[in-house]
Design a protein around this motif. Sequence first.
Motif, mmCIF file in Angstrom:
data_model
loop_
_atom_site.group_PDB
_atom_site.id
_atom_site.type_symbol
_atom_site.label_atom_id
_atom_site.label_comp_id
_atom_site.label_asym_id
_atom_site.label_seq_id
_atom_site.Cartn_x
_atom_site.Cartn_y
_atom_site.Cartn_z
ATOM 1 N N ARG A 25 6.659 -12.177 6.378
ATOM 2 C CA ARG A 25 6.962 -12.739 7.692
ATOM 3 C C ARG A 25 5.825 -13.642 8.163
ATOM 4 N NH1 ARG A 25 7.635 -8.249 11.127
ATOM 5 N NH2 ARG A 25 5.527 -8.526 11.873
ATOM 6 N N HIS A 26 4.587 -13.242 7.933
ATOM 7 C CA HIS A 26 3.459 -14.067 8.350
ATOM 8 C C HIS A 26 3.357 -15.343 7.518
ATOM 9 C CE1 HIS A 26 2.234 -10.378 10.440
ATOM 10 N NE2 HIS A 26 1.643 -11.219 11.266
ATOM 11 N N ILE A 27 3.680 -15.249 6.236
ATOM 12 C CA ILE A 27 3.667 -16.447 5.395
ATOM 13 C C ILE A 27 4.722 -17.436 5.889
ATOM 14 C CG2 ILE A 27 4.178 -17.308 3.074
ATOM 15 C CD1 ILE A 27 2.878 -14.751 1.988
ATOM 16 N N ALA A 28 5.903 -16.939 6.248
ATOM 17 C CA ALA A 28 6.953 -17.802 6.765
ATOM 18 C C ALA A 28 6.540 -18.434 8.092
ATOM 19 C CB ALA A 28 8.248 -17.009 6.934
ATOM 20 N N LEU A 29 5.823 -17.708 8.906
ATOM 21 C CA LEU A 29 5.371 -18.237 10.187
ATOM 22 C C LEU A 29 4.365 -19.366 9.987
ATOM 23 C CD1 LEU A 29 5.644 -17.844 13.237
ATOM 24 C CD2 LEU A 29 3.735 -16.246 13.118
ATOM 25 N N ALA A 34 3.255 -25.272 10.039
ATOM 26 C CA ALA A 34 2.893 -26.477 9.289
ATOM 27 C C ALA A 34 3.993 -27.520 9.403
ATOM 28 C CB ALA A 34 2.634 -26.123 7.825
ATOM 29 N N TRP A 35 5.246 -27.086 9.333
ATOM 30 C CA TRP A 35 6.378 -27.994 9.454
ATOM 31 C C TRP A 35 6.407 -28.649 10.837
ATOM 32 C CZ3 TRP A 35 11.146 -26.952 12.230
ATOM 33 C CH2 TRP A 35 12.134 -27.914 12.015
ATOM 34 N N VAL A 36 6.145 -27.874 11.876
ATOM 35 C CA VAL A 36 6.120 -28.404 13.235
ATOM 36 C C VAL A 36 4.986 -29.419 13.386
ATOM 37 C CG1 VAL A 36 5.678 -27.798 15.649
ATOM 38 C CG2 VAL A 36 7.235 -26.422 14.279
ATOM 39 N N GLY A 37 3.820 -29.078 12.846
ATOM 40 C CA GLY A 37 2.670 -29.989 12.943
ATOM 41 C C GLY A 37 2.897 -31.292 12.213
ATOM 42 N N LEU A 38 3.489 -31.238 11.034
ATOM 43 C CA LEU A 38 3.765 -32.465 10.289
ATOM 44 C C LEU A 38 4.813 -33.315 10.991
ATOM 45 C CD1 LEU A 38 3.733 -31.126 6.634
ATOM 46 C CD2 LEU A 38 2.038 -32.602 7.721
#
Length: 81
Positions: A25-29, A34-38
Amino acid sequence: MSVLSNLRRKLFGKPLDPLDKKTRRHIALVAFFAWVGLGADGISSSCYGPEGACRAVGEDTRRGLYLALATATTGFIIAVA
């Protein structure tokens, strides 16, 4: 345990099990953030990038045509990807 291994464990904690649900779950978060930042980086670049390029070209209309073509091509490539 060596001194370096002992220090690493004190700084970072014990190794995590990648198959544990909590770890996954933490890896997915992290991937989500990262997706939001990019995405935010691309949006901000699309806001000021073309204007800055047009200002750099100035009154040279021949270069402006190439700039418009390059901007459209880049947008198309990003949209397809």
